[in-house]
Design an enzyme around this catalytic site. Structure first.
Site, PDB file in Angstrom:
ATOM      1  N   GLU A   1       5.132  -0.889  -7.182  1.00 24.89           N
ATOM      2  CA  GLU A   1       5.282   0.054  -6.057  1.00 24.89           C
ATOM      3  C   GLU A   1       6.467   1.005  -6.199  1.00 24.89           C
ATOM      4  O   GLU A   1       7.242   1.220  -5.275  1.00 24.89           O
ATOM      5  CB  GLU A   1       5.376  -0.741  -4.745  1.00 24.89           C
ATOM      6  CG  GLU A   1       4.196  -1.675  -4.543  1.00 24.89           C
ATOM      7  CD  GLU A   1       4.280  -2.495  -3.263  1.00 24.89           C
ATOM      8  OE1 GLU A   1       5.255  -2.354  -2.507  1.00 24.89           O
ATOM      9  OE2 GLU A   1       3.355  -3.297  -3.013  1.00 24.89           O
TER      10      GLU A   1
ATOM     11  N   GLU B   1      -5.083  -6.918  -6.124  1.00 24.99           N
ATOM     12  CA  GLU B   1      -4.816  -7.548  -4.809  1.00 24.99           C
ATOM     13  C   GLU B   1      -5.919  -7.200  -3.796  1.00 24.99           C
ATOM     14  O   GLU B   1      -5.682  -6.955  -2.641  1.00 24.99           O
ATOM     15  CB  GLU B   1      -3.445  -7.103  -4.271  1.00 24.99           C
ATOM     16  CG  GLU B   1      -2.305  -7.307  -5.258  1.00 24.99           C
ATOM     17  CD  GLU B   1      -0.949  -6.917  -4.703  1.00 24.99           C
ATOM     18  OE1 GLU B   1      -0.818  -6.736  -3.475  1.00 24.99           O
ATOM     19  OE2 GLU B   1       0.013  -6.817  -5.499  1.00 24.99           O
TER      20      GLU B   1
END
Ligand code: XIL
Length: 384
Positions: free
Chosen positions: A170, A286
């Protein structure tokens, strides 16, 4: 189906499974019997993925596998790859600057090996889940040493056992105001953009066997912010590749939103192809589907979640560079949504393939159909 056939089939799955994470590689090298591909109906998700040279699995926590035997049995049956949901993050593994606690990740790594599963590492350089001591201890002068020491210790401990690492997680924030769209983080503050190269090079040195991933979210739909983030991620990956940083894959978190009309198959397919053209593999790392925008009715939500899975996976698995799909949890019994992103009406979230009673939902069938419909990866020998 005659017994010899089913025994062959069972024996084959067991033998392939025994190869653990290398199984898909073995499939690539070996021949996958036509009955495995033609007859995958009713097989668990890991087998249906494996029949196409793909990996399917899920995140989990050590305590779910240790304490919930019914869940553990389903996890072992369905998953061909495991990623620790929390236990490899800094706050979990490093209670003090000079102390590591590997109890839980060691348990998960051993569990994966015992159940012929590949094992994923998540994650080494992130701006979240930093331990309480971090802010008072890490600074500009020692950040590189501490980051390198962390990666050498953690990735080194599991060297040779990890299928892939989320090395940097991220790092892009298109709203952050920087021309390179890098997210404000302690690592960026202390080391500048070079922290990304440092993290990848340290991981490559600690574990030359693992596939090294850059992992991010919010790059799946066609909304302007997600279009901008896809462009920024592609630019980052291009910069890293052109400066020989050893990034080998993109992890797309795929925290999807059920009922969101902003999905474009063309835009996603084009993005995946551009990532693949950089010479990168792609993992869906995910996957789940947020159902908070939907009415409470479980059947309505289950259908919408399944449709969201199907739309996304039919595009993702059509891209040969995509090698694995992990859901962020296997069962609604343990989804993080109920703690971190609860529904306004308080109804339990339903984002995953199995319901809270471990029964397959329409999302499970959507995953199964997506694997069955996926083109076989090069070398699986699978019969179309
Ligand atoms: C969550 C995990 O699911 C929880 O078990 C943990 O306690 C907190 O983090 N990906 C991530 C995190 O790595 O941002 C969140 O996971 C959501 C998904």
């Amino acid at each position: 189906m005659n017994m010899s056939h089913s025994i062959d089939r069972r024996a084959f799955l067991a033998s392939v499974g025994a190869l653990g994470g290398a199984a898909p590689l073995a499939l690539r090298g070996g021949h996958v019997p036509s009955w495995l591909c033609a007859g995958t109906a009713g097989l668990p998700l890991r087998a249906r993925a494996q029949a196409k040279g793909l990996l399917y699995g899920s995140s989990t926590l050590a305590r779910y596998l240790r304490d919930d035997h019914a869940f553990e049995a389903r996890f072992a049956e369905e998953c061909g790859i495991l990623v620790p949901e929390w236990e490899l993050k800094w706050e979990a593994i490093r209670p003090a600057p000079d102390r590591f606690d590997f109890t839980a990740p060691d348990f998960l790594a051993a569990y994966a090996a015992q159940h012929s599963m590949a094992f994923r590492g998540h994650c080494l350089a992130w701006h979240e889940s930093l331990p309480p001591w971090f802010a008072a201890t890490v600074n500009r002068s020692n950040a590189e040493t501490i980051l390198r020491q962390h990666i050498t210790t953690v990735a080194g401990r599991y060297a040779g056992k990890v299928h892939s690492w989320d090395v940097v997680n991220e790092a892009i924030d298109v709203g952050g105001g920087r021309p390179d769209s890098l997210r404000a983080s302690p690592w960026l503050d202390f080391l500048g953009p070079d922290y990304i190269r440092i993290a990848f090079e340290a991981t490559a040195e600690a574990d030359p066997h693992a596939l090294l991933c850059y992992n991010d979210y919010g790059i799946e739909f066609k909304w302007p912010k997600e279009q901008a983030k896809r462009a920024a991620v592609l630019e980052l990956l291009g910069r890293l590749k052109s400066s020989n940083v050893p990034v080998q894959a993109l992890g797309i978190q795929a925290h999807l939103r059920a009922g969101d009309p902003g999905f474009s198959a063309d835009e996603l397919a084009t993005f995946l192809r551009r990532v693949a053209d950089l010479g990168l593999k792609i993992l869906i790392t995910e996957l789940d589907a947020d159902d908070r925008a939907l009415p409470e009715d479980p059947a309505t939500r289950d259908q919408a979640v399944a449709k969201t899975y199907e739309s996304f996976l039919s595009v993702a698995l059509a891209e040969p560079a995509v090698i694995a799909v992990l859901t962020w949890g296997l069962s609604d019994r343990y989804t993080y949504f109920n703690k971190m992103r609860p529904r306004a009406d308080g109804a339990p979230a339903r984002p995953l393939p199995l319901d809270a009673d471990l029964k397959p939902k329409p999302a499970y069938d959507a995953l199964a159909r997506a694997f069955d419909a996926a083109p076989a990866r090069p070398g699986t020998g699978a019969v179309k």
